[in-house]
Design an enzyme around this catalytic site. Structure first.
Site, PDB file in Angstrom:
ATOM      1  N   GLU A 200      55.863  35.957  33.664  1.00 42.24           N
ATOM      2  CA  GLU A 200      55.615  34.773  34.499  1.00 42.24           C
ATOM      3  C   GLU A 200      55.385  33.553  33.625  1.00 42.24           C
ATOM      4  O   GLU A 200      54.979  33.686  32.470  1.00 42.24           O
ATOM      5  CB  GLU A 200      54.333  34.983  35.340  1.00 42.24           C
ATOM      6  CG  GLU A 200      54.444  36.016  36.411  1.00 42.24           C
ATOM      7  CD  GLU A 200      53.148  36.195  37.210  1.00 42.24           C
ATOM      8  OE1 GLU A 200      52.069  35.777  36.743  1.00 42.24           O
ATOM      9  OE2 GLU A 200      53.241  36.759  38.305  1.00 42.24           O
ATOM     10  N   ARG A 292      40.305  47.339  48.689  1.00 41.57           N
ATOM     11  CA  ARG A 292      38.977  47.973  48.733  1.00 41.57           C
ATOM     12  C   ARG A 292      37.941  46.933  49.133  1.00 41.57           C
ATOM     13  O   ARG A 292      38.233  45.740  49.172  1.00 41.57           O
ATOM     14  CB  ARG A 292      38.617  48.499  47.333  1.00 41.57           C
ATOM     15  CG  ARG A 292      38.605  47.383  46.303  1.00 41.57           C
ATOM     16  CD  ARG A 292      37.950  47.735  44.992  1.00 41.57           C
ATOM     17  NE  ARG A 292      37.742  46.544  44.178  1.00 41.57           N
ATOM     18  CZ  ARG A 292      38.650  45.995  43.382  1.00 41.57           C
ATOM     19  NH1 ARG A 292      39.849  46.521  43.264  1.00 41.57           N
ATOM     20  NH2 ARG A 292      38.368  44.890  42.700  1.00 41.57           N
TER      21      ARG A 292
HETATM   22  C1  MV4 Z   1      47.773  34.924  34.839  1.00 43.91           C
HETATM   23  C2  MV4 Z   1      47.116  33.856  34.179  1.00 43.91           C
HETATM   24  C3  MV4 Z   1      47.840  32.690  33.966  1.00 43.91           C
HETATM   25  N1  MV4 Z   1      49.120  32.602  34.379  1.00 43.91           N
HETATM   26  N2  MV4 Z   1      49.050  34.775  35.225  1.00 43.91           N
HETATM   27  C4  MV4 Z   1      44.166  38.073  34.422  1.00 43.91           C
HETATM   28  C5  MV4 Z   1      44.018  39.432  35.021  1.00 43.91           C
HETATM   29  C6  MV4 Z   1      45.195  39.668  35.864  1.00 43.91           C
HETATM   30  N3  MV4 Z   1      44.759  39.955  37.183  1.00 43.91           N
HETATM   31  C7  MV4 Z   1      46.018  38.441  35.803  1.00 43.91           C
HETATM   32  N4  MV4 Z   1      45.336  37.493  34.956  1.00 43.91           N
HETATM   33  C8  MV4 Z   1      45.862  36.279  34.693  1.00 43.91           C
HETATM   34  N5  MV4 Z   1      47.141  36.087  35.092  1.00 43.91           N
HETATM   35  C9  MV4 Z   1      49.697  33.644  34.990  1.00 43.91           C
HETATM   36  N6  MV4 Z   1      50.973  33.524  35.379  1.00 43.91           N
HETATM   37  C10 MV4 Z   1      45.786  34.028  33.790  1.00 43.91           C
HETATM   38  C11 MV4 Z   1      45.153  35.246  34.036  1.00 43.91           C
HETATM   39  C12 MV4 Z   1      43.787  35.323  33.582  1.00 43.91           C
HETATM   40  C13 MV4 Z   1      42.722  35.354  34.477  1.00 43.91           C
HETATM   41  C14 MV4 Z   1      42.913  35.369  35.857  1.00 43.91           C
HETATM   42  C15 MV4 Z   1      41.853  35.423  36.718  1.00 43.91           C
HETATM   43  C16 MV4 Z   1      40.556  35.434  36.226  1.00 43.91           C
HETATM   44  C17 MV4 Z   1      40.343  35.440  34.886  1.00 43.91           C
HETATM   45  C18 MV4 Z   1      41.409  35.393  33.994  1.00 43.91           C
HETATM   46  C19 MV4 Z   1      41.161  35.388  32.621  1.00 43.91           C
HETATM   47  C20 MV4 Z   1      42.208  35.369  31.757  1.00 43.91           C
HETATM   48  C21 MV4 Z   1      43.521  35.341  32.221  1.00 43.91           C
END
Ligand code: MV4
Length: 446
Positions: A200, A292
């Site tokens: 992504e 959940r």
């Molecule tokens: C992302 C992102 C930035 N851009 N996707 C972190 C866990 C997983 N559920 C997906 N995550 C992320 N996906 C894109 N395209 C940044 C994160 C992310 C994050 C997301 C939610 C809460 C904390 C986070 C910490 C680091 C990275």
């Protein structure tokens, strides 16, 4: 209605479920590992069955023992809580086969959301906004390079079996892509037995805002507004609040509608959460869907005056939902209190609680299983209490939280209370000006 529910969990969530069952006149069965023989969930349930030794894999994840406990006690349903078997499609299916109602998602819904690339595909088809990226899985690093040029750096590569941050790499320039692709794929293969990856556009400094939904067995889905979970460290949430300080009525309407579309796309049955990334322009993108009850569910309960565990049980029993959406009438904050040393890299601090005084008073709710003399086992999650405060405004809820945390005395183990006390005074936090990057520059000693 169910006559007896077995709770396949421990700690505060087991107690939380027992409380609602008691209010509904439903008998309860606790299961416990030998490490938890003196736990409150064992004492508060109508019956209790030991299901194995301390390691989770031998007890709270031991499917044959849990099904046997259910059969010998004649329970007609299982509530899995969060973690452990709550999103295990095999367990959900085994319950079905044994004529035990699993109070959670169907095996099909769990599988549809457990594979992240497949989940995203389902959401794109349902017109839920998603981050631009690869159409499905990546074949190899070469193909990834081509797609990265199209969408532009930075990009993020994610394991389709992942979630919670494992098997995930941010890539800032083409030279790094092949190396990151290989290491993330290997990590995912080792952790999940599946090295498949997707890609992504990387959203910089996003907020993590999730929408609570509920769906019944008759195809109706509603939303119960948002929770802001951006304050987290290494993918562990530390504090959540609702409403989000970043929210607007228009954005809530759009995100709520998108979350309902997500639920309808899988004919969602039960309570669930649709997680979104929200960028600084208030564009939002589907991230994951959790099938959940979540740790942070109490803040939603408090601002809409709605028992989500009761709702789970009613939906599982075939009661239709009203179908109307719910909007926050108060402000609520939850601080997760862990037996960890916040001055020492949040290192776990299990052991015996020698002295305990829990806070109380107006606008304060404590969800916890601890007591004076309780020994926190080293085998499980380190969360020992959730402090929830609610008030008419965010400012008041924060003041109540500071006051409540100040009353909270836990001796014998280190806790994250000092961290939360400091957070409640943080200038940026007080302004509601925070993203998922907040903890990277947070200094407890300041
Ligand atoms: C992302 C992102 C930035 N851009 N996707 C972190 C866990 C997983 N559920 C997906 N995550 C992320 N996906 C894109 N395209 C940044 C994160 C992310 C994050 C997301 C939610 C809460 C904390 C986070 C910490 C680091 C990275």
């Amino acid at each position: 209605m169910f006559k007896k529910i077995l709770i396949a969990n421990r700690g505060e969530i087991a107690l939380r479920i027992i409380r609602t069952c008691r209010e509904m006149g439903i008998k309860t069965v606790a299961v416990y590992s030998t490490a938890d023989k003196d736990s409150l969930h064992v004492k508060f349930a109508d019956e209790a069955v030991c299901i194995g030794p301390p390691p989770s894999k031998d007890s709270y994840l031991n499917i044959p023992n849990i099904i046997a406990a259910c059969e010998i006690t004649n329970a007609d349903a299982i509530h899995p809580g969060y973690g452990f078997l709550s999103e295990n499609s095999k367990f959900s299916r085994i319950c079905q086969k044994h004529n035990i109602k699993f109070i959670g998602a169907t095996p099909e819904q769990i599988d549809a959301m457990g594979d992240k690339s497949n989940a995203k595909d389902t959401m794109l088809k349902a017109e839920v906004p998603c981050v631009p990226g690869s159409a499905g899985l990546l074949a190899d690093a070469e193909q990834a390079k081509g797609i990265a040029i199209e969408i532009g750096y930075p990009v993020i590569i994610k394991a389709t079996a992942g979630g919670g941050g494992r098997g995930m790499r941010i890539v800032w320039k083409e030279e790094e892509l092949a190396g990151h692709y290989e290491s993330a794929s290997k990590e995912a293969e080792a952790a999940f037995g599946n090295g498949a990856m997707y890609m992504e556009k990387y959203i910089e400094e996003p907020r993590h805002i999730e929408i609570q939904i509920a769906g019944d067995q008759y195809g109706k889905v509603c939303h119960l507004s948002e929770r802001d979970c951006s304050i987290q460290r290494r993918h562990q949430k530390l504090m959540e609040e609702t409403p989000s300080p970043f929210m607007t009525p228009e954005l809530r309407e759009r995100m709520g509608e998108a979350a309902i579309k997500a639920g309808l796309a899988v004919a969602y049955e039960g309570v669930g959460t649709v997680e979104f990334l929200v960028d600084k322009y208030r564009n939002f993108y589907f991230m994951e869907m959790n099938t959940r009850i979540q740790v942070e569910h109490p803040i939603t309960e408090e601002v809409i005056d709605y028992d989500l565990i009761r709702e789970q049980i009613l939906i599982a029993a075939g009661v239709p939902i009203s179908g109307k959406n719910y909007y926050p009438q108060l402000h609520a904050i939850e601080c997760r209190i862990n037996a960890e040393d916040p001055f020492n890299g949040f290192r776990p601090s299990p052991g015996r609680i020698t002295t305990l005084h829990t806070p109380g008073g107006h606008g304060v709710r404590i969800d916890s299983h601890i007591y004076a003399g309780y020994t926190i086992p080293p085998n499980y999650d380190s969360m020992i209490a959730k402090v929830i405060t609610m008030a008419q405004t965010r400012e008041e809820a924060i003041m109540k939280m500071s006051r409540a945390l100040g009353e909270f005395v836990v001796e014998g183990v280190k806790t994250t209370i000092p961290f939360h006390l400091r957070l409640m005074k943080d200038e940026k936090f007080l302004k509601g000006d925070y993203t998922t990057k907040f903890m990277e520059s947070f200094d407890l000693k300041e």
